[in-house]
Design a protein around this motif. Structure first.
Motif, mmCIF file in Angstrom:
data_model
loop_
_atom_site.group_PDB
_atom_site.id
_atom_site.type_symbol
_atom_site.label_atom_id
_atom_site.label_comp_id
_atom_site.label_asym_id
_atom_site.label_seq_id
_atom_site.Cartn_x
_atom_site.Cartn_y
_atom_site.Cartn_z
ATOM 1 N N GLY A 75 -58.526 24.042 -99.303
ATOM 2 C CA GLY A 75 -58.113 25.002 -100.308
ATOM 3 C C GLY A 75 -58.463 26.432 -99.956
ATOM 4 N N VAL A 76 -58.844 26.685 -98.712
ATOM 5 C CA VAL A 76 -59.178 28.030 -98.240
ATOM 6 C C VAL A 76 -58.171 28.474 -97.179
ATOM 7 N N GLY A 77 -57.983 27.658 -96.143
ATOM 8 C CA GLY A 77 -56.961 27.920 -95.137
ATOM 9 C C GLY A 77 -55.701 27.151 -95.489
ATOM 10 N N PHE A 78 -54.564 27.864 -95.618
ATOM 11 C CA PHE A 78 -53.303 27.237 -96.011
ATOM 12 C C PHE A 78 -52.263 27.390 -94.900
ATOM 13 N N TYR A 79 -51.386 26.372 -94.788
ATOM 14 C CA TYR A 79 -50.360 26.340 -93.757
ATOM 15 C C TYR A 79 -49.084 25.785 -94.376
ATOM 16 N N TYR A 80 -47.936 26.109 -93.741
ATOM 17 C CA TYR A 80 -46.673 25.701 -94.354
ATOM 18 C C TYR A 80 -45.573 25.575 -93.309
ATOM 19 N N THR A 81 -44.507 24.866 -93.689
ATOM 20 C CA THR A 81 -43.283 24.784 -92.905
ATOM 21 C C THR A 81 -42.114 24.781 -93.864
ATOM 22 N N THR A 82 -40.929 25.099 -93.373
ATOM 23 C CA THR A 82 -39.724 25.025 -94.199
ATOM 24 C C THR A 82 -38.770 23.963 -93.671
ATOM 25 N N VAL A 83 -39.255 23.095 -92.772
ATOM 26 C CA VAL A 83 -38.407 22.074 -92.156
ATOM 27 C C VAL A 83 -39.055 20.708 -92.344
ATOM 28 N N ALA A 84 -38.286 19.699 -92.789
ATOM 29 C CA ALA A 84 -38.847 18.375 -93.019
ATOM 30 C C ALA A 84 -37.783 17.315 -92.845
ATOM 31 N N ASN A 85 -38.229 16.071 -92.686
ATOM 32 C CA ASN A 85 -37.319 14.931 -92.617
ATOM 33 C C ASN A 85 -36.800 14.572 -94.005
ATOM 34 N N ASP A 86 -35.742 13.762 -94.032
ATOM 35 C CA ASP A 86 -35.191 13.340 -95.313
ATOM 36 C C ASP A 86 -36.171 12.505 -96.121
ATOM 37 N N ASN A 87 -37.138 11.834 -95.467
ATOM 38 C CA ASN A 87 -38.113 11.030 -96.217
ATOM 39 C C ASN A 87 -39.264 11.870 -96.755
ATOM 40 N N GLY A 88 -39.201 13.176 -96.527
ATOM 41 C CA GLY A 88 -40.204 14.067 -97.095
ATOM 42 C C GLY A 88 -41.303 14.477 -96.146
ATOM 43 N N SER A 89 -41.438 13.852 -94.994
ATOM 44 C CA SER A 89 -42.486 14.214 -94.039
ATOM 45 C C SER A 89 -42.003 15.349 -93.144
ATOM 46 N N ALA A 90 -42.966 16.061 -92.567
ATOM 47 C CA ALA A 90 -42.613 17.129 -91.635
ATOM 48 C C ALA A 90 -42.021 16.530 -90.367
ATOM 49 N N LYS A 91 -41.011 17.204 -89.820
ATOM 50 C CA LYS A 91 -40.434 16.749 -88.570
ATOM 51 C C LYS A 91 -41.428 16.918 -87.428
ATOM 52 N N GLU A 92 -41.267 16.106 -86.404
ATOM 53 C CA GLU A 92 -42.146 16.235 -85.237
ATOM 54 C C GLU A 92 -42.035 17.617 -84.630
ATOM 55 N N ALA A 93 -40.837 18.213 -84.734
ATOM 56 C CA ALA A 93 -40.615 19.550 -84.174
ATOM 57 C C ALA A 93 -40.663 20.644 -85.241
#
Length: 340
Positions: free
Chosen positions: A85-103
């Motif tokens: 809850g101190v260091g935060f990270y994000y992506t805008t790309v994910a798989n259809d099952n909701g997980s982040a893509k490998e790439a």
């Protein structure tokens, strides 16, 4: 466990709205899709040996403390991920099952661009975070366009504890949607609770407090609460409770203009919310800065757009703090361990 000796009821009211045009089924929301946090009112009433004060920017005395407090926050949120809850990270790309893509490219969330926003109680925003979600020039306030990864509710608690092991705890953290319990699809909320002791001196019966100005660190984290039944994409099976992982940084391996994520165990996950335990007898006029931090966890298996695009009714968050008499051990404390 002995009975509590001072009960401190607290009530927080939150209204959340979601962007009506959201589409897609990915966990990490796509550009221009924001969950809106509107009008949280944090209220508390306290007993005569546990008092509360709003966040302060200069030295203050007992006169600032009282038995009630109301704070309001209005902000638009996009998902982020954190182990502390101190260091935060994000992506805008994910798989259809909701997980982040490998790439999937991951980025560090960093509120480094000055922008005074009284609605969200912020003095800065992450310009790159906004740009990646389609907001090139963020404008301030609830009526504006700025997006955030989290919002904070900050206050001071002042207590007098009589016996070693007496504790200040959060004994209720209940979130409801439209007056009812959270649905099985609405589990992505996280509440981090942080506390640090401020310098307080008492002379001639008057306590003067020096504001605690150091940003909250991982070591100040008391718990990261999730709704009952929340789950992460990565966890160690067989544990009691299971060890769960969130994004813990970005590696130096470049991929486009983002980086590969690194993962780590979520610290104090659903641990009992104990603000402080007295170390000696008769600890009078102890003062603690407390931060309650709210975010949408992108690595939660329910954090995808279709689960939030139609949630336009109000949420309510009920909190309460109590002081409890010395218990045998922290495991017997009545501190909450989930968002109820």
């Amino acid at each position: 466990m002995k009975k509590t000796k001072i009960i401190v009821p607290a009530l927080g009211i939150i209204a959340f709205a979601t962007a009506a045009s959201i589409t897609g089924t990915v966990a990490w929301f796509t550009a221009n899709n924001a969950v809106s946090v509107t009008g949280m009112q944090f209220k508390t009433q306290v007993g005569n040996n546990l008092l509360i004060a709003d966040n302060q920017n200069s030295s203050f005395t007992d006169a600032v403390f009282g038995t009630s407090l109301t704070q309001t926050r209005k902000a638009k949120l996009e998902p982020v991920s954190s182990v502390d809850g101190v260091g935060f990270y994000y992506t805008t790309v994910a798989n259809d099952n909701g997980s982040a893509k490998e790439a999937s490219p991951f980025y560090t969330y960093n509120e480094g661009a000055a922008l005074v926003d009284t609605d969200a109680d912020k003095t800065a925003n992450d310009a790159s975070f906004n740009a990646r979600y389609g907001v090139a020039s963020p404008t301030t306030g609830w009526a504006g366009t700025v997006l955030y990864g989290y919002v904070d509710y900050t206050f001071y608690l002042k207590a007098s504890l009589s016996t070693t092991g007496d504790r200040i705890i959060m004994n209720e953290c209940t979130m409801r949607y439209n007056g009812a319990g959270l649905e099985a699809s609405d589990k992505a909320w996280r509440i981090g609770v942080y506390a640090a002791e401020a310098i307080a001196s008492t002379n001639d019966g008057v306590t003067t407090v020096t504001p605690y100005e150091t940003p909250m660190a991982a070591g100040d984290n008391k718990t990261i609460l999730s709704p009952t039944g929340a789950d992460y994409f990565t966890k160690t099976e067989g544990g009691e409770p299971a060890i769960v992982d969130a994004v813990n940084g970005v590696s130096g391996i470049g991929r486009g203009d983002g980086f590969a994520p690194t993962y780590g165990d979520v610290i104090n996950f659903n641990k009992k919310a104990i603000i402080y335990s007295a170390q000696t007898n008769a600890e009078t006029n102890k003062v603690f800065k407390v931060v309650v931090r709210l975010w949408l966890e992108g690595e939660d298996t329910k954090c995808y757009v279709d689960n939030y695009k139609t949630l336009s009714a109000d949420y309510t968050l009920s909190l309460s703090f109590v002081t409890e008499l010395n218990t045998v051990d922290e495991g017997s404390s009545a501190g909450v361990s989930n968002i109820g």
